[in-house]
Design an enzyme around this catalytic site. Structure first.
Site, PDB file in Angstrom:
ATOM      1  CG  HIS A 121      33.311   5.748  52.672  1.00  0.00           C
ATOM      2  ND1 HIS A 121      32.380   6.611  53.207  1.00  0.00           N
ATOM      3  CD2 HIS A 121      34.047   6.483  51.818  1.00  0.00           C
ATOM      4  CE1 HIS A 121      32.554   7.817  52.680  1.00  0.00           C
ATOM      5  NE2 HIS A 121      33.564   7.768  51.837  1.00  0.00           N
ATOM      6  CG  ASP A 198      29.776   1.127  50.137  1.00  0.00           C
ATOM      7  OD1 ASP A 198      29.651   1.515  48.960  1.00  0.00           O
ATOM      8  OD2 ASP A 198      30.364   1.789  51.009  1.00  0.00           O
ATOM      9  CD  GLN A 201      35.425   4.057  45.239  1.00  0.00           C
ATOM     10  OE1 GLN A 201      35.869   4.021  44.097  1.00  0.00           O
ATOM     11  NE2 GLN A 201      35.218   5.193  45.878  1.00  0.00           N
ATOM     12  CE  LYS A 224      32.065   7.763  45.959  1.00  0.00           C
ATOM     13  NZ  LYS A 224      33.237   8.618  46.091  1.00  0.00           N
ATOM     14  CB  CYS A 362      35.589   9.070  54.020  1.00  0.00           C
ATOM     15  SG  CYS A 362      35.339  10.790  53.639  1.00  0.00           S
TER      16      CYS A 362
HETATM   17  C1  LIG Z   1      33.284   2.712  49.436  1.00  0.00           C
HETATM   18  C2  LIG Z   1      32.495   3.981  49.555  1.00  0.00           C
HETATM   19  N1  LIG Z   1      31.325   3.970  50.191  1.00  0.00           N
HETATM   20  C3  LIG Z   1      30.574   5.065  50.298  1.00  0.00           C
HETATM   21  C4  LIG Z   1      30.968   6.261  49.786  1.00  0.00           C
HETATM   22  C5  LIG Z   1      30.093   7.455  49.934  1.00  0.00           C
HETATM   23  O1  LIG Z   1      29.616   7.869  48.693  1.00  0.00           O
HETATM   24  P1  LIG Z   1      28.782   9.222  48.552  1.00  0.00           P
HETATM   25  O2  LIG Z   1      29.586  10.294  49.224  1.00  0.00           O
HETATM   26  O3  LIG Z   1      28.656   9.410  47.084  1.00  0.00           O
HETATM   27  O4  LIG Z   1      27.465   8.998  49.212  1.00  0.00           O
HETATM   28  C6  LIG Z   1      32.198   6.342  49.139  1.00  0.00           C
HETATM   29  C7  LIG Z   1      32.708   7.640  48.638  1.00  0.00           C
HETATM   30  O5  LIG Z   1      33.901   7.846  48.531  1.00  0.00           O
HETATM   31  C8  LIG Z   1      32.971   5.167  48.996  1.00  0.00           C
HETATM   32  O6  LIG Z   1      34.151   5.186  48.363  1.00  0.00           O
END
Ligand SMILES: Cc1ncc(COP(=O)(O)O)c(C=O)c1O
Length: 405
Positions: A121, A198, A201, A224, A362
């Site tokens: 992401h 990270d 998900q 999430k 993203c």
């Molecule tokens: C794999 C992953 N990492 C990071 C993020 C970023 O999360 P946040 O916008 O809640 O900080 C997302 C959000 O879609 C994500 O799917």
């Protein structure tokens, strides 16, 4: 027994009508919906317990502090961290990763390397690009195959004495790939290289145990996983958090301040400058309690069934190409339909009450890897049903009739 009907009754928004149709909410990778217990915990907090934390001797300040710390303890339990000292509240996954980049990044020197994968992401790419720019370190990217799996041989080849950190998604939001994080961490640990996962998900879909994973950092977002927006967690192994310099300066992160010098607070408060998102921590705690009550093993099993059903049903629609066919996947089906732009598809589906995400999710480098500007993405939670997937498929047929040349 997993009673999805009973679970759905806990989520008020799932009973909304959208454009004259019952809502089929299939955009959970972007954000989850909330059970009533989470909504009530937040309003109960504002109605009965709110004040600033750690600052007052009065009763409400104690209650607010306790409420926040209950949320922290819930996050510790969720991740099986050793101590609440390892649970830092952030605004979300993005801030958690930025926190590590801004602090650990200060020790990077020209020639050092940060290792990420091609399926990250943007929040696990751009913070590292920023620190690399500042330090002349290098961002090294592990390639993926056509199914959307990390090439482990390449990973092993790219790990080197120059690698200062491995930062990888536990589960890809764009492809649904569940990465072999145990193998990723084990190889890095052999070389004493820290690993950040990270988990944005992952945490709502499977049991995560940071001790079993043996990772050094783990990031996730409240929204999430049935919790509120604006709150997330950085787990950091205590030895690492002790070594990192402060992130932001301000109230609460200090023990004493004078113009000749400042003494920083103990963990985890050293990384939490300013008045925190107390109601967020309360909602996060309630969300974790809800997930625990449903049971993460049962959630994982149920969602695997939804994924198999959706993969077959969506894959059978003529002109559909599923992007991301990893052997180990979470509940995400990213796809394209011949001759139809994903945004047009998403709009037609919305008119039928079916909410999906369209675009690059993203994760522009992943899209580029597959030669696409974007995809349509259905992503599932434990409150979704096969009937909703049938509605998605029926809506796809309508879209094809309307939009295909
Ligand atoms: C794999 C992953 N990492 C990071 C993020 C970023 O999360 P946040 O916008 O809640 O900080 C997302 C959000 O879609 C994500 O799917």
């Amino acid at each position: 027994m997993f009673d999805v009907g009973r679970i759905r009754a806990d989520f008020p928004i799932l009973h909304e009508a959208i454009n004259g149709h019952p809502l089929a909410y299939l955009d959970n990778a972007a954000s989850y919906q909330h059970p009533r217990t989470v909504i009530e915990a937040i309003s109960r907090y504002y109605e009965h317990d709110h004040a600033n934390v750690h600052r007052g001797v009065h009763t409400l300040s104690h209650r607010a502090t306790e409420a926040q710390e209950r949320g922290r303890e819930a996050a510790r339990r969720l991740l099986n961290a050793r101590s609440v000292r390892e649970i830092v509240f952030t605004r979300g996954t993005t801030e958690a990763i930025n926190l590590v980049a801004a602090t650990l990044g200060q020790s990077l020197r020209p020639g050092d390397e940060i290792l990420i994968s091609h399926m990250e992401h943007h929040s696990n790419i751009v913070p590292w690009q920023l620190v690399c720019e500042r330090s002349s370190a290098r961002l090294v990217v592990v390639p993926i195959n056509d199914r959307g799996e990390i090439l482990l041989d390449e990973y092993h080849r790219l790990l080197s004495e120059r690698t200062r950190l491995v930062a990888m998604a536990h589960v890809s939001n764009a492809l649904g790939t569940v990465n072999p994080v145990a193998a990723i961490v084990a190889a890095a640990r052999q070389r004493n290289i820290p690993v950040l996962l990270d988990g944005a998900q992952a945490v709502a879909h499977q049991r995560v145990d940071v001790r079993a994973l043996d990772c050094d950092f783990y990031a996730f977002s409240g929204h999430k996983m049935c919790g509120p927006t604006g709150i997330g967690v950085l787990y950091g192994r205590e030895e690492w958090l002790q070594r990192l310099p402060p992130y932001q300066g301000g109230g609460d992160m200090i023990l004493s301040v004078s113009f000749s010098g400042t003494v920083y607070n103990e963990l985890p408060y050293r990384f939490e400058a300013g008045t925190p998102h107390v109601a967020g921590a309360v909602g996060l705690g309630a969300a974790i309690e809800y997930l625990e009550a449903v049971g993460l093993e049962r959630i994982e099993h149920y969602e695997a069934g939804l994924l198999a059903y959706a993969t077959e049903a969506i894959g059978a629609v003529s002109g559909v190409r599923i992007i991301g066919q990893a052997a180990h996947k979470a509940g995400v089906v990213s796809f394209t339909v011949d001759g139809i732009h994903p945004h047009d598809l998403g709009t037609v589906l919305d008119h039928q009450g079916v909410a999906i995400r369209t675009g690059h999710h993203c994760a522009m480098p992943v899209m580029e890897r597959f030669g696409l500007a974007g995809t349509a993405r259905a992503s599932f939670a434990f409150y979704n049903t096969t009937a909703e997937i049938d509605r998605l498929v029926a809506a796809l047929a309508v879209a094809r009739r309307m939009l295909q040349p």
